[in-house]
Design a protein around this motif. Structure first.
Motif, PDB file in Angstrom:
ATOM      1  N   TYR A 164     -17.494 -16.733 -48.948  1.00 44.21           N
ATOM      2  CA  TYR A 164     -16.779 -16.760 -47.672  1.00 44.21           C
ATOM      3  C   TYR A 164     -15.401 -16.149 -47.865  1.00 44.21           C
ATOM      4  N   PHE A 165     -14.779 -15.814 -46.749  1.00 39.69           N
ATOM      5  CA  PHE A 165     -13.466 -15.190 -46.778  1.00 39.69           C
ATOM      6  C   PHE A 165     -12.426 -16.184 -46.268  1.00 39.69           C
ATOM      7  N   ASP A 166     -11.239 -16.106 -46.827  1.00 42.42           N
ATOM      8  CA  ASP A 166     -10.187 -17.079 -46.521  1.00 42.42           C
ATOM      9  C   ASP A 166      -9.570 -16.763 -45.160  1.00 42.42           C
ATOM     10  N   ASN A 167     -10.391 -16.931 -44.128  1.00 46.91           N
ATOM     11  CA  ASN A 167      -9.930 -16.650 -42.772  1.00 46.91           C
ATOM     12  C   ASN A 167     -10.732 -17.514 -41.808  1.00 46.91           C
ATOM     13  N   MET A 196     -19.361 -14.942 -42.392  1.00 42.61           N
ATOM     14  CA  MET A 196     -18.348 -14.190 -41.643  1.00 42.61           C
ATOM     15  C   MET A 196     -18.426 -14.583 -40.172  1.00 42.61           C
ATOM     16  N   LYS A 215     -11.692  -9.527 -36.797  1.00 46.93           N
ATOM     17  CA  LYS A 215     -11.018 -10.639 -37.441  1.00 46.93           C
ATOM     18  C   LYS A 215     -10.497 -11.618 -36.393  1.00 46.93           C
TER      19      LYS A 215
END
Length: 272
Positions: A164-167, A196, A215
């Motif tokens: 996963y992405f830190d967002n 995502m 994003k």
């Protein structure tokens, strides 16, 4: 399109035969010479056929549909059903065009997104909303059905690592990227899953695969943005006495942000 990277389609040809997906069937046409063209076989495809690849005597069909799948909470005594979309990847041996033979049937929960073929390797992406019930999260698993057995029996061939992405996202979607060699019959499937937001565009070069998505910015960004806009853009346009009152409230350190806005909104109400 990128040279050396084949894109799946509903129609393919190898210079003599035309392969096409028509409704829920794979149709193979002997097309050369044209005056003698004829249909040589029709093969029913389970689900909704979406796209395919042809590589020598192998043909790959991607199909999706809906299914009731069981999930098992930790140490529960029975399966709990849930409904989800499911992607099937059918691999056929078409050395005999009159009788294509199903040699592989891979499947994964989620819907078919896109695919590419580079050399003898097929890459495909399946997407599914992250499903969680209580403390249970249904993680992506790639299974293979035995095409020689009438009743469906599945074997797990890949449990992808999940990244996963830190967002923060408003909604999370599992994107499972899987690959296999069309001529390898030993269940050698490689896969990774990325969590995502909602994606929309894929680009593939001979070396890399790129998935883009919009994003989603955290709530604090919009709150800070609105605050800056108010003090830097809106307040300078207000009458002088109103500006003075608002600036005094802003500089009052005894008030928290909510108390400050409560007093500022009272000043604005009186002004209007």
């Amino acid at each position: 399109q990128v040279q050396g990277v084949d894109e799946a389609d509903i129609v393919k040809n190898d210079g003599k035969y035309i392969y096409t997906l028509v409704q829920n069937k794979l149709v193979i046409v002997d097309a050369f010479p044209a005056e003698n063209s004829k249909i040589v076989s029709e093969t029913k495809i389970e689900g909704n056929p979406r796209n395919m690849f042809v590589n020598k005597d192998r043909l790959v069909v991607f199909a999706d549909g809906n299914a009731e799948v069981p999930y098992f909470e930790q140490y529960d005594f029975m399966p709990r059903p849930r409904y989800t979309s499911k992607t099937h990847v059918f691999v056929y041996d078409i050395s005999n065009k009159e009788n294509p033979k199903l040699v592989k049937d891979y499947n994964i929960n989620g819907y078919y997104f896109q695919s590419r073929m580079i050399g003898d390797y097929v890459y495909f992406i399946a997407k599914e909303d992250v499903y969680y019930y209580g403390s249970f999260i249904d993680l992506p698993v790639i299974k293979e059905n035995d095409p020689t057995v009438v009743t469906e029996t599945s074997t797990v061939v890949a449990r992808p690592d999940v990244f996963y992405f830190d967002n923060p996202e408003q909604n999370y979607v599992f994107h499972t990227v899987a690959s296999f060699n069309v001529f390898d019959d030993d269940n050698d499937v490689n896969a990774k899953t990325f969590m995502m937001g909602y994606s929309n565009t894929v680009y593939v070069s001979e070396n890399n695969l790129y998935i883009t998505y919009q994003k989603n910015l955290p709530y604090t960004y919009y709150r800070t943005h609105n605050e800056d806009r108010f003090y830097e853009v809106v307040v300078p346009l207000l009458p002088g006495d109103v500006q003075s009152k608002i600036k005094a409230i802003k500089s009052d350190d005894s008030l928290n942000s909510y108390e400050k806005w409560s007093e500022v909104s009272s000043v604005l109400e009186n002004m209007y």
